[in-house]
Design a protein around this motif. Structure first.
Motif, PDB file in Angstrom:
ATOM      1  N   GLU A  25      -7.469 -61.761 -33.047  1.00  0.00           N
ATOM      2  CA  GLU A  25      -7.940 -60.527 -32.128  1.00  0.00           C
ATOM      3  C   GLU A  25      -6.106 -60.970 -31.533  1.00  0.00           C
ATOM      4  OE1 GLU A  25      -9.859 -59.407 -27.900  1.00  0.00           O
ATOM      5  OE2 GLU A  25     -10.274 -61.540 -29.318  1.00  0.00           O
ATOM      6  N   VAL A  26      -5.681 -60.152 -31.758  1.00  0.00           N
ATOM      7  CA  VAL A  26      -4.037 -60.246 -30.824  1.00  0.00           C
ATOM      8  C   VAL A  26      -4.430 -59.657 -29.245  1.00  0.00           C
ATOM      9  CG1 VAL A  26      -2.070 -58.454 -31.169  1.00  0.00           C
ATOM     10  CG2 VAL A  26      -2.845 -59.347 -33.941  1.00  0.00           C
ATOM     11  N   LEU A  27      -3.539 -60.096 -28.745  1.00  0.00           N
ATOM     12  CA  LEU A  27      -4.374 -59.798 -26.867  1.00  0.00           C
ATOM     13  C   LEU A  27      -2.746 -59.093 -26.670  1.00  0.00           C
ATOM     14  CD1 LEU A  27      -5.330 -63.036 -26.262  1.00  0.00           C
ATOM     15  CD2 LEU A  27      -6.855 -61.145 -26.553  1.00  0.00           C
ATOM     16  N   ALA A  28      -1.857 -59.220 -27.303  1.00  0.00           N
ATOM     17  CA  ALA A  28      -0.563 -59.281 -26.637  1.00  0.00           C
ATOM     18  C   ALA A  28       0.723 -58.245 -27.712  1.00  0.00           C
ATOM     19  CB  ALA A  28       0.384 -59.047 -25.550  1.00  0.00           C
ATOM     20  N   SER A  29       1.589 -57.970 -27.988  1.00  0.00           N
ATOM     21  CA  SER A  29       2.850 -57.437 -28.836  1.00  0.00           C
ATOM     22  C   SER A  29       3.129 -57.344 -27.805  1.00  0.00           C
ATOM     23  CB  SER A  29       1.973 -56.260 -29.769  1.00  0.00           C
ATOM     24  OG  SER A  29       3.423 -56.355 -30.395  1.00  0.00           O
ATOM     25  N   VAL A  30       4.644 -57.597 -27.226  1.00  0.00           N
ATOM     26  CA  VAL A  30       5.322 -56.987 -26.243  1.00  0.00           C
ATOM     27  C   VAL A  30       7.025 -57.324 -26.957  1.00  0.00           C
ATOM     28  CG1 VAL A  30       4.069 -57.690 -24.433  1.00  0.00           C
ATOM     29  CG2 VAL A  30       5.568 -59.333 -25.436  1.00  0.00           C
ATOM     30  N   ASP A  31       8.323 -57.038 -26.231  1.00  0.00           N
ATOM     31  CA  ASP A  31       9.680 -57.077 -27.006  1.00  0.00           C
ATOM     32  C   ASP A  31      10.141 -58.507 -26.188  1.00  0.00           C
ATOM     33  OD1 ASP A  31       9.986 -55.912 -24.777  1.00  0.00           O
ATOM     34  OD2 ASP A  31      10.757 -54.277 -24.510  1.00  0.00           O
ATOM     35  N   SER A  32       9.193 -58.823 -25.540  1.00  0.00           N
ATOM     36  CA  SER A  32      10.284 -60.220 -25.147  1.00  0.00           C
ATOM     37  C   SER A  32       9.213 -61.429 -24.497  1.00  0.00           C
ATOM     38  CB  SER A  32      11.188 -59.765 -23.563  1.00  0.00           C
ATOM     39  OG  SER A  32      10.269 -59.586 -22.607  1.00  0.00           O
ATOM     40  N   PRO A  33       9.464 -62.808 -24.954  1.00  0.00           N
ATOM     41  CA  PRO A  33       8.429 -63.530 -24.287  1.00  0.00           C
ATOM     42  C   PRO A  33       8.064 -63.391 -22.726  1.00  0.00           C
ATOM     43  CG  PRO A  33      10.257 -64.923 -25.795  1.00  0.00           C
ATOM     44  CD  PRO A  33      10.768 -63.086 -25.417  1.00  0.00           C
ATOM     45  N   SER A  34       9.097 -63.416 -21.943  1.00  0.00           N
ATOM     46  CA  SER A  34       8.383 -63.510 -20.150  1.00  0.00           C
ATOM     47  C   SER A  34       7.298 -61.933 -20.564  1.00  0.00           C
ATOM     48  CB  SER A  34       9.766 -62.496 -19.771  1.00  0.00           C
ATOM     49  OG  SER A  34      10.240 -61.215 -20.242  1.00  0.00           O
ATOM     50  N   GLY A  35       7.770 -61.341 -21.246  1.00  0.00           N
ATOM     51  CA  GLY A  35       6.371 -59.590 -21.516  1.00  0.00           C
ATOM     52  C   GLY A  35       5.358 -60.366 -21.839  1.00  0.00           C
ATOM     53  N   LEU A  36       4.316 -61.740 -22.533  1.00  0.00           N
ATOM     54  CA  LEU A  36       3.804 -62.440 -22.482  1.00  0.00           C
ATOM     55  C   LEU A  36       2.949 -63.112 -21.044  1.00  0.00           C
ATOM     56  CD1 LEU A  36       4.785 -63.949 -25.703  1.00  0.00           C
ATOM     57  CD2 LEU A  36       3.631 -61.900 -25.307  1.00  0.00           C
ATOM     58  N   HIS A  37       3.662 -63.544 -19.887  1.00  0.00           N
ATOM     59  CA  HIS A  37       3.172 -64.143 -18.772  1.00  0.00           C
ATOM     60  C   HIS A  37       1.862 -63.340 -18.435  1.00  0.00           C
ATOM     61  CE1 HIS A  37       7.367 -66.060 -18.100  1.00  0.00           C
ATOM     62  NE2 HIS A  37       6.822 -65.960 -19.785  1.00  0.00           N
ATOM     63  N   GLY A  90      10.084 -63.868 -31.725  1.00  0.00           N
ATOM     64  CA  GLY A  90      10.800 -63.835 -32.556  1.00  0.00           C
ATOM     65  C   GLY A  90      12.671 -64.250 -31.771  1.00  0.00           C
ATOM     66  N   ASP A  91      12.988 -64.716 -32.595  1.00  0.00           N
ATOM     67  CA  ASP A  91      13.998 -65.148 -31.880  1.00  0.00           C
ATOM     68  C   ASP A  91      15.495 -63.461 -31.914  1.00  0.00           C
ATOM     69  OD1 ASP A  91      14.865 -64.542 -34.488  1.00  0.00           O
ATOM     70  OD2 ASP A  91      16.065 -65.959 -35.169  1.00  0.00           O
ATOM     71  N   GLY A  92      16.114 -63.631 -31.676  1.00  0.00           N
ATOM     72  CA  GLY A  92      16.791 -63.136 -30.781  1.00  0.00           C
ATOM     73  C   GLY A  92      18.337 -62.778 -29.852  1.00  0.00           C
ATOM     74  N   PRO A  93      19.491 -62.491 -29.878  1.00  0.00           N
ATOM     75  CA  PRO A  93      20.102 -62.446 -29.106  1.00  0.00           C
ATOM     76  C   PRO A  93      20.196 -63.038 -27.928  1.00  0.00           C
ATOM     77  CG  PRO A  93      20.851 -60.190 -29.613  1.00  0.00           C
ATOM     78  CD  PRO A  93      19.199 -61.051 -30.137  1.00  0.00           C
ATOM     79  N   ASP A  94      19.525 -61.659 -27.144  1.00  0.00           N
ATOM     80  CA  ASP A  94      18.814 -62.439 -25.688  1.00  0.00           C
ATOM     81  C   ASP A  94      17.752 -63.529 -25.460  1.00  0.00           C
ATOM     82  OD1 ASP A  94      20.568 -60.287 -25.422  1.00  0.00           O
ATOM     83  OD2 ASP A  94      19.294 -58.672 -25.722  1.00  0.00           O
ATOM     84  N   VAL A  95      16.914 -63.758 -26.669  1.00  0.00           N
ATOM     85  CA  VAL A  95      15.714 -64.971 -25.683  1.00  0.00           C
ATOM     86  C   VAL A  95      16.712 -66.191 -27.124  1.00  0.00           C
ATOM     87  CG1 VAL A  95      14.354 -65.582 -26.865  1.00  0.00           C
ATOM     88  CG2 VAL A  95      14.413 -63.113 -27.705  1.00  0.00           C
ATOM     89  N   HIS A  96      16.503 -67.253 -25.146  1.00  0.00           N
ATOM     90  CA  HIS A  96      16.348 -68.564 -25.567  1.00  0.00           C
ATOM     91  C   HIS A  96      15.535 -69.193 -25.733  1.00  0.00           C
ATOM     92  CE1 HIS A  96      17.559 -72.993 -24.228  1.00  0.00           C
ATOM     93  NE2 HIS A  96      18.706 -72.274 -23.881  1.00  0.00           N
ATOM     94  N   LEU A  97      15.148 -69.974 -27.211  1.00  0.00           N
ATOM     95  CA  LEU A  97      14.359 -70.326 -27.646  1.00  0.00           C
ATOM     96  C   LEU A  97      13.093 -71.417 -26.324  1.00  0.00           C
ATOM     97  CD1 LEU A  97      14.277 -69.683 -31.429  1.00  0.00           C
ATOM     98  CD2 LEU A  97      12.645 -68.522 -29.610  1.00  0.00           C
TER      99      LEU A  97
END
Length: 213
Positions: free
Chosen positions: A30-42, A56-63
């Motif tokens: 069950e996919v509960l959420a699908s967003v474009d940044s980790p903060s969107g998961l909060h 996912g990694d990315g230039p604006d993502v401090h993993l």
């Protein structure tokens, strides 16, 4: 009886990758959420009981900061990272921070589903393309490197944790209520997976990889 579906959340900046992941995983979980940044998961993690976050990694993502933030919201949340590129230091830091899986973004559908299932069973998984980074080799992916492996199974991690406390084979067998021969089999597999020769080296390598807290 059908298998229990697990709740998964996804944070990935590229919409085509994000939607592809959601579509692939929704057939089994069950996919509960699908967003474009980790903060969107909060909000989702605060309101719902997700078992796994794929980031996912990315230039604006401090993993590491993103993972620490997710852990504060839900200490039981498992986290898998999806990377385009990664260095040895970052890989080790991610494993030390408690990440349960590291996948290449070129991972196949079948290997991703297999890896997710393993993580949900309590295993730690790493894409074979990244293994040379753990052992000091050069990262030169080839077709032969495809797939993902479990660094150690949940039971092997239990055995390893007892090793780190200085327990003898018999003491580990008694604590886990399994036979001494089974403990010896687990140790053989642990040594092989960690590419070490004895228990002391195994504990040292596990600490280096962040497998022991």
């Amino acid at each position: 009886m059908s298998e229990m579906r697990s709740g998964i959340v996804i944070a990935e900046r590229w919409s085509v990758v994000r939607h592809g992941l959601a579509g692939l995983l929704s057939g089994r979980h069950e996919v509960l959420a699908s967003v474009d940044s980790p903060s969107g998961l909060h909000p989702t993690i605060t309101d719902l009981r997700a078992e796994l976050a794929i980031v996912g990694d990315g230039p604006d993502v401090h993993l590491q900061a993103a993972i620490a933030s997710l852990a504060r919201l839900d200490p039981d949340l498992r986290v898998a990272v999806l990377c385009d590129d990664i260095g040895a230091t970052m890989l080790r830091d991610l494993l030390r921070s408690g990440v349960q899986a590291v996948f290449a973004k070129s991972v196949s559908d079948a290997d991703l589903l297999d890896g997710v299932d393993r993580v949900l069973r309590g295993e730690r998984v790493i894409d074979q393309r990244f293994l040379p980074l753990l052992y000091g080799g050069d990262l030169e992916p080839t077709d032969d490197d495809a797939g993902v492996i479990s660094i150690l199974s949940a039971r092997e991690l239990e055995v390893l944790s007892h090793l780190a406390r200085g327990s003898t084979n018999q003491q580990i067998a008694d604590a886990l209520v399994i036979g001494l021969s089974t403990i010896k089999t687990h140790l053989v597999r642990i040594y092989a997976k960690l590419e070490v020769d004895d228990r002391h080296q195994a504990v040292g390598r596990a600490l280096e990889l962040g497998l022991l807290k």
